[in-house]
Design a protein around this motif. Structure first.
Motif, PDB file in Angstrom:
ATOM      1  N   ARG C 121       0.823  -1.210   0.000  1.00 13.88           N
ATOM      2  CA  ARG C 121       0.000   0.000   0.000  1.00 13.88           C
ATOM      3  C   ARG C 121       0.854   1.255   0.000  1.00 13.88           C
ATOM      4  O   ARG C 121       0.488   2.267  -0.603  1.00 13.88           O
ATOM      5  N   LEU C 122       1.997   1.182   0.668  1.00 13.13           N
ATOM      6  CA  LEU C 122       2.898   2.328   0.657  1.00 13.13           C
ATOM      7  C   LEU C 122       3.375   2.578  -0.772  1.00 13.13           C
ATOM      8  O   LEU C 122       3.453   3.720  -1.233  1.00 13.13           O
ATOM      9  N   ALA C 123       3.659   1.481  -1.485  1.00 19.04           N
ATOM     10  CA  ALA C 123       4.117   1.607  -2.872  1.00 19.04           C
ATOM     11  C   ALA C 123       3.033   2.234  -3.739  1.00 19.04           C
ATOM     12  O   ALA C 123       3.309   3.106  -4.563  1.00 19.04           O
ATOM     13  N   LEU C 124       1.795   1.791  -3.543  1.00 10.73           N
ATOM     14  CA  LEU C 124       0.694   2.332  -4.340  1.00 10.73           C
ATOM     15  C   LEU C 124       0.488   3.807  -4.047  1.00 10.73           C
ATOM     16  O   LEU C 124       0.303   4.620  -4.947  1.00 10.73           O
ATOM     17  N   LEU C 125       0.551   4.156  -2.767  1.00  6.22           N
ATOM     18  CA  LEU C 125       0.358   5.563  -2.394  1.00  6.22           C
ATOM     19  C   LEU C 125       1.489   6.413  -2.966  1.00  6.22           C
ATOM     20  O   LEU C 125       1.259   7.503  -3.491  1.00  6.22           O
ATOM     21  N   ASN C 126       2.708   5.897  -2.862  1.00  3.40           N
ATOM     22  CA  ASN C 126       3.862   6.617  -3.409  1.00  3.40           C
ATOM     23  C   ASN C 126       3.657   6.873  -4.901  1.00  3.40           C
ATOM     24  O   ASN C 126       3.926   7.972  -5.396  1.00  3.40           O
ATOM     25  N   GLY C 127       3.136   5.859  -5.584  1.00  2.85           N
ATOM     26  CA  GLY C 127       2.853   6.026  -7.003  1.00  2.85           C
ATOM     27  C   GLY C 127       1.807   7.095  -7.236  1.00  2.85           C
ATOM     28  O   GLY C 127       2.016   8.025  -8.013  1.00  2.85           O
ATOM     29  N   LEU C 128       0.705   6.993  -6.526  1.00  2.23           N
ATOM     30  CA  LEU C 128      -0.396   7.931  -6.737  1.00  2.23           C
ATOM     31  C   LEU C 128       0.043   9.371  -6.486  1.00  2.23           C
ATOM     32  O   LEU C 128      -0.182  10.249  -7.308  1.00  2.23           O
ATOM     33  N   VAL C 175      -6.460   4.667 -12.369  1.00  3.16           N
ATOM     34  CA  VAL C 175      -6.190   3.300 -11.907  1.00  3.16           C
ATOM     35  C   VAL C 175      -5.580   3.352 -10.500  1.00  3.16           C
ATOM     36  O   VAL C 175      -5.967   2.608  -9.604  1.00  3.16           O
ATOM     37  N   GLN C 176      -4.649   4.282 -10.307  1.00  4.01           N
ATOM     38  CA  GLN C 176      -3.989   4.348  -9.002  1.00  4.01           C
ATOM     39  C   GLN C 176      -4.928   4.819  -7.908  1.00  4.01           C
ATOM     40  O   GLN C 176      -4.851   4.347  -6.772  1.00  4.01           O
ATOM     41  N   ILE C 177      -5.818   5.742  -8.257  1.00  8.47           N
ATOM     42  CA  ILE C 177      -6.802   6.158  -7.254  1.00  8.47           C
ATOM     43  C   ILE C 177      -7.613   4.938  -6.843  1.00  8.47           C
ATOM     44  O   ILE C 177      -7.824   4.683  -5.659  1.00  8.47           O
ATOM     45  N   ALA C 178      -8.030   4.138  -7.841  1.00  6.96           N
ATOM     46  CA  ALA C 178      -8.803   2.934  -7.529  1.00  6.96           C
ATOM     47  C   ALA C 178      -7.995   1.982  -6.660  1.00  6.96           C
ATOM     48  O   ALA C 178      -8.527   1.340  -5.761  1.00  6.96           O
ATOM     49  N   GLU C 179      -6.680   1.909  -6.918  1.00  7.09           N
ATOM     50  CA  GLU C 179      -5.863   0.967  -6.147  1.00  7.09           C
ATOM     51  C   GLU C 179      -5.645   1.419  -4.709  1.00  7.09           C
ATOM     52  O   GLU C 179      -5.445   0.600  -3.817  1.00  7.09           O
ATOM     53  N   VAL C 180      -5.642   2.733  -4.506  1.00  6.92           N
ATOM     54  CA  VAL C 180      -5.417   3.241  -3.150  1.00  6.92           C
ATOM     55  C   VAL C 180      -6.732   3.339  -2.381  1.00  6.92           C
ATOM     56  O   VAL C 180      -6.752   3.299  -1.153  1.00  6.92           O
ATOM     57  N   LEU C 181      -7.838   3.414  -3.107  1.00  9.68           N
ATOM     58  CA  LEU C 181      -9.143   3.590  -2.454  1.00  9.68           C
ATOM     59  C   LEU C 181      -9.456   2.563  -1.354  1.00  9.68           C
ATOM     60  O   LEU C 181     -10.029   2.938  -0.328  1.00  9.68           O
ATOM     61  N   PRO C 182      -9.117   1.260  -1.527  1.00  9.26           N
ATOM     62  CA  PRO C 182      -9.473   0.320  -0.468  1.00  9.26           C
ATOM     63  C   PRO C 182      -9.025   0.757   0.923  1.00  9.26           C
ATOM     64  O   PRO C 182      -9.778   0.598   1.905  1.00  9.26           O
ATOM     65  N   SER C 183      -7.842   1.339   1.044  1.00 13.02           N
ATOM     66  CA  SER C 183      -7.415   1.753   2.375  1.00 13.02           C
ATOM     67  C   SER C 183      -8.296   2.901   2.888  1.00 13.02           C
ATOM     68  O   SER C 183      -8.587   2.997   4.075  1.00 13.02           O
ATOM     69  N   TRP C 187     -10.881   2.883   6.138  1.00 11.52           N
ATOM     70  CA  TRP C 187     -10.782   3.940   7.140  1.00 11.52           C
ATOM     71  C   TRP C 187     -12.139   4.571   7.423  1.00 11.52           C
ATOM     72  O   TRP C 187     -12.502   4.823   8.556  1.00 11.52           O
ATOM     73  N   ILE C 188     -12.940   4.809   6.348  1.00  4.83           N
ATOM     74  CA  ILE C 188     -14.263   5.374   6.596  1.00  4.83           C
ATOM     75  C   ILE C 188     -15.292   4.272   6.854  1.00  4.83           C
ATOM     76  O   ILE C 188     -16.404   4.554   7.265  1.00  4.83           O
ATOM     77  N   PRO C 408      -4.904   3.502   6.638  1.00  2.15           N
ATOM     78  CA  PRO C 408      -4.160   2.264   6.948  1.00  2.15           C
ATOM     79  C   PRO C 408      -3.187   1.889   5.824  1.00  2.15           C
ATOM     80  O   PRO C 408      -3.454   1.007   5.022  1.00  2.15           O
ATOM     81  N   ILE C 409      -2.084   2.644   5.752  1.00  2.00           N
ATOM     82  CA  ILE C 409      -1.062   2.369   4.743  1.00  2.00           C
ATOM     83  C   ILE C 409       0.092   1.622   5.400  1.00  2.00           C
ATOM     84  O   ILE C 409       0.546   0.585   4.930  1.00  2.00           O
ATOM     85  N   LEU C 410       0.533   2.169   6.527  1.00  2.00           N
ATOM     86  CA  LEU C 410       1.681   1.582   7.219  1.00  2.00           C
ATOM     87  C   LEU C 410       1.238   0.556   8.255  1.00  2.00           C
ATOM     88  O   LEU C 410       2.051  -0.094   8.876  1.00  2.00           O
ATOM     89  N   TYR C 411      -0.062   0.463   8.476  1.00  2.90           N
ATOM     90  CA  TYR C 411      -0.568  -0.499   9.455  1.00  2.90           C
ATOM     91  C   TYR C 411      -1.798  -1.176   8.869  1.00  2.90           C
ATOM     92  O   TYR C 411      -2.410  -0.663   7.939  1.00  2.90           O
ATOM     93  N   ALA C 412      -2.138  -2.323   9.432  1.00  4.77           N
ATOM     94  CA  ALA C 412      -3.344  -3.019   8.979  1.00  4.77           C
ATOM     95  C   ALA C 412      -4.517  -2.546   9.832  1.00  4.77           C
ATOM     96  O   ALA C 412      -4.397  -2.383  11.043  1.00  4.77           O
ATOM     97  N   TRP C 413      -5.647  -2.270   9.181  1.00  4.73           N
ATOM     98  CA  TRP C 413      -6.843  -1.814   9.880  1.00  4.73           C
ATOM     99  C   TRP C 413      -7.350  -2.928  10.779  1.00  4.73           C
ATOM    100  O   TRP C 413      -7.467  -4.071  10.339  1.00  4.73           O
ATOM    101  N   LYS C 414      -7.587  -2.593  12.052  1.00  2.76           N
ATOM    102  CA  LYS C 414      -8.004  -3.647  12.984  1.00  2.76           C
ATOM    103  C   LYS C 414      -9.498  -3.914  12.920  1.00  2.76           C
ATOM    104  O   LYS C 414      -9.962  -4.978  13.307  1.00  2.76           O
ATOM    105  N   GLY C 415     -10.244  -2.904  12.458  1.00  6.68           N
ATOM    106  CA  GLY C 415     -11.685  -3.103  12.382  1.00  6.68           C
ATOM    107  C   GLY C 415     -12.047  -4.048  11.254  1.00  6.68           C
ATOM    108  O   GLY C 415     -11.179  -4.679  10.645  1.00  6.68           O
TER     109      GLY C 415
END
Lengths: 109, 313, 417
Positions: C121-128, C175-183, C187-188, C408-415
């Motif tokens: 996810r960090l890689a995807l965010l870095n890309g976006l 495409v990258q927005i779509a890839e980052v959207l799951p995090s 979160w919401i 939740p980029i650097l951590y996994a969402w606990k919920g």
């Protein structure tokens, strides 16, 4: 899940049919030299005398990217058609011997 | 052009023989590098031997194109002095948003008088600006001009990067309506009607000759033949950048008269063609290639899932 | 923030629910679970924020000046060097460093290497973010930024290389927005959206590879237009596009090593143990990939010289400079990466990553500014141009940090996921 897949399949089928009709119409036009097909192609700039290489490239690249766009519509459908695990699960892989054996059985009966 | 299409149509209707001939002729006409380049297109040949640096062409261009008044009037010849040339590494003045054409002076030891060279858009047969423009703002007209449409221009300035002659300039001073500024061969006002551009008409020395490009080449060759000592045996623009509508004759090596002699003798698009042919290959091949990699790499996992699924059913 | 995170049990937020069982509101999530006063206190306490403020105070007025008085007021407005620092650094430099998104997307989703998941996810965010800010730089540089969609809808010039860049960057950004959207959805707490994206993940990943191949290559191919203007060592009609693509591979991977290292150093409170524990191993994995890309790059660099028979240029001053770029920018980090992998030394790989990112930026600036017009005078950017470049880069860093603090980029969402 099953229902969902069914719907997806239907949508894909409709899409496939639409594309086939469009491509088919074009081919039909080409083969029978229909005037409307030619008019259409003149209209979209497909038939035009080319005097410069730069204009020629603008033209061929335009057509190429258009074809690529259609390819992107077709490819996923094709991929899903081939890679459908549900369909594959229903029909187990049969070797030639098995098929012949089944046929022989049928004949014997 | 319309005529040709209609002819072709009647040709196609003419049965099988006709059709085959059409296909063949189309094919040969469209083989890369084999284009007829608007056979009747016009051009100008500039004879450096005749130019006296009077700047009449600059003045005429300024008036015709409605460009802003220059700082120094056109009869002020101090602009030729080196210190006036600005920050261009001593390369002389160049075209910019206020002038579509400039004349520069070259003092050369081997000839007793200074040499003057006019520069403006050379109106390439295969324009680099046109092929690099992603909004198709440029058009090569059948008359030979390379014209520009400011209504679609985004201002990316790739044409300026691509032009081997450093001709298109950008209206950097404007924030709300910037555009490319470049010589358009007086297309709207003159060339369209078959008249020569303003600069040619204004030239008192007949240093500029307007005519069909094919005829101009003949004229150029004739002048060189008749006065072999007075000219180098080369017409600049005959092959440079794939050929240009504006061409030059010079008494000295073109490099000494400020020309870029490293300009490739083929159209700029030739350098880009390789990449352009790779694009559709990638677009068509990559999907199956990488979908295939995915299937190959995840086979084991899929089998596992498959077994579990099978078990449940 | 580090201080607050160690003081309070419930932060950093990594779940929809507070320890007492009530739900975090969106406002609380945005404020990182702090009260407004606490949030302001932590902003004021961080010296980095003051630095950012100073940069904005200088840079933002200059950006306004650019949009009111035109490009000529902040750059030298050169007709010989139409592309300055905004594009050389912002577009040609940022885009290769953002290749991490498609690289890791491919590794995890396409080749099924789930062990790289903590860093994906960090890689995807870095890309976006890299792409997004490359577009911002482009918008500053374009003469008529409001006409950005013209090549897509108004007037198409399909034979132009920039046409490909425009289309591919635009589609790849989506495409990258779509890839980052799951995090963001996690979160919401909108899981339906996440599942929707999941179902298209293979499609998105393959689209990412295609688009990245082509526009990274297209950025290189742009420099085949000035065939006679760019120094022959940097210019190669046949190889330039693949050189740009190949250097983007190690540029992107190196950038990912850098951002993950910075996250570990400065954002440890936000990382979860899975990320922190696996980081050294993953860094070495990325280092291995980068090293392979680098040796390939060196190969095609020399292949290009052989193809155009340009050996003679290597014995000029330009040749020395060229070899210096390759030695510092590629050979040294490549060797460091290789030793790092051999000895399991993640620190060495991090050092190498910093050098390698510098090398990629240097190469792009050499291509776009220094080797360009090599037989002419050298353009030195206006100070205001440099100031705008730094301001936008600061905005990039601030946005990056803002997102890393929350999603939740650097951590996994606990919920629920």
């Amino acid at each position: 899940m099953h229902n969902n897949n069914h719907q997806k399949g239907l949508v894909n089928l409709i899409l496939l049919i639409q594309i086939t009709i469009a491509v088919g119409l074009m081919l039909f036009g080409f083969i029978f030299q229909a005037e409307w097909a030619e008019k259409f192609m003149i209209g979209v700039g497909m038939i035009k005398p080319m005097h410069t290489q730069v204009d020629y490239y603008t033209y061929i690249k335009g057509i190429e990217y258009l074809l690529c766009f259609y390819y992107f519509l077709i490819f996923p459908v094709f991929f899903m058609f081939i890679n459908n695990k549900k369909a594959a699960a229903k029909k187990p892989v049969r070797s030639l011997q098995m098929v012949t054996a089944i046929e022989v059985d049928k004949i014997k009966q | 052009m319309k005529n040709k299409i209609i002819n072709r149509r009647s040709f196609i209707k003419g049965g099988f023989g006709g059709t085959a001939a059409t296909v063949l002729s189309l094919k040969s006409a469209r083989a890369a590098g084999d284009f007829d380049h608007y056979p009747d297109s016009m051009g100008v040949i500039v004879d450096l031997n005749r130019c006296v640096g009077c700047r009449s062409c600059e003045a005429a261009c300024n008036k015709e194109q409605g460009l802003p008044e220059p700082e120094k009037p056109f009869n002020d010849y101090s602009v030729f002095d080196a210190h006036e040339s600005g920050g261009h590494g001593g390369a002389g003045r160049r075209t910019d948003e206020t002038r579509y054409t400039v004349v520069n002076k070259y003092e050369l030891p081997e000839i007793d008088h200074p040499l003057y060279r006019k520069s403006q858009c050379n109106h390439c047969l295969e324009p680099a600006c046109l092929t690099s423009c992603f909004v198709n703002a440029y058009t090569k007209t059948p008359e030979g001009a390379v014209i520009y449409n400011a209504d679609v221009c985004v201002g990316c300035r790739t044409c300026m990067i691509a032009c081997p002659f450093y001709i298109p300039t950008f209206k950097y001073s404007s924030a709300f309506s910037p555009r490319i500024m470049k010589c358009i061969f007086c297309y709207d006002t003159r060339l369209k009607e078959g008249r020569p551009p303003a600069c040619v008409e204004a030239c008192p020395q007949e240093a500029l000759t307007f005519g069909k490009r094919v005829d101009l080449l003949e004229i150029g060759r004739k002048r060189i033949r008749q006065n072999p000592g007075g000219y180098v045996n080369h017409i600049y623009g005959e092959n440079e950048a794939g050929g240009t509508a504006w061409m030059y004759l010079s008494p000295v090596d073109f490099g000494e008269a400020g020309f870029d002699v490293h300009v490739p003798h083929e159209p700029v698009i030739n350098f880009v063609r390789d990449f352009l042919s790779i694009v559709p290959m990638v677009l068509v091949i990559w999907p199956a290639l990488f979908a295939g990699f995915h299937l190959l790499a995840n086979r084991k996992e899929q089998n596992k899932h498959h077994h579990i699924d099978g078990g449940e059913e | 923030m580090k201080l607050f995170a160690s003081e309070k049990q419930e932060i950093p937020i990594s779940d929809h629910f507070k320890p007492d069982g009530s739900r975090w509101t969106l406002k609380e999530k945005l404020l990182l679970g702090l009260s407004f006063d606490d949030y302001r206190k932590q902003l004021v306490r961080n010296p980095l924020n003051w630095l950012i403020l100073i940069i904005f105070a200088i840079g933002v007025p200059i950006i306004v000046e650019r949009f009111v008085f035109g490009l000529g007021s902040v750059t030298h407005g050169s007709n010989d060097y139409p592309w300055g620092l905004f594009l050389a650094f912002g577009l040609f430099g940022m885009v290769p460093l953002s290749a991490s998104g498609f690289m890791l997307g491919t590794t995890v989703e396409l080749f099924g290497r789930k062990d790289f998941h903590p860093i994906e996810r960090l890689a995807l965010l870095n890309g976006l973010l890299g792409y997004f800010f490359a577009v911002i730089y482009l918008q500053v540089d374009l003469g008529m930024p409001w006409r950005l969609p013209y090549p897509m809808v108004v007037s198409l010039g399909p034979a132009a290389v920039l046409f490909l860049v425009a289309w591919h960057v635009a589609t790849y950004l989506s495409v990258q927005i779509a890839e980052v959207l799951p995090s963001f959805f996690e979160w919401i707490g909108w899981l339906k959206g996440k599942r929707m994206i999941r179902s298209m993940v293979l499609c998105l990943t393959i689209a990412g590879i295609i688009l990245s191949t082509l526009h990274q290559g297209a950025l290189g191919a742009l420099f085949t237009y000035p065939a006679g203007k760019l120094h022959p060592l940097w210019m190669s009609a046949n190889f330039l596009w693949i050189q740009f693509l190949c250097s983007a591979v190690f540029g992107g991977l190196s950038m990912l090593i850098i951002v993950s290292t910075l996250s570990k150093w400065f954002l440890a409170w936000r990382c979860d143990n899975q990320f922190l524990d696996s980081l050294d191993k993953l860094t070495l994995g990325l280092a291995k990939g980068a090293a392979f890309a680098m040796i390939t790059y060196l190969g095609i660099k020399f292949m290009a010289i052989a193809h155009d028979k340009e050996w003679v240029y290597l014995f000029t001053g330009w040749g020395q400079y060229y070899l210096l770029e390759l030695t510092i920018g590629v050979v040294i980090p490549m060797m460091l990466f290789a030793f790092a992998v051999r000895n399991g030394n993640a620190q060495m790989a991090r050092v190498a990553a910093f050098i390698s990112v510098f090398g990629v930026l240097w190469n792009r600036i050499n291509t776009a500014l220094i080797g360009f017009n090599w037989h002419m005078y050298q353009e030195i950017p206006h100070w205001k141009e440099v100031a705008i470049t730094i301001t936008i880069f600061t905005l990039y860093l601030a946005t990056y940090r803002f997102i890393l603090y929350r999603l939740p980029i650097l951590y996994a969402w606990k919920g629920e996921k």
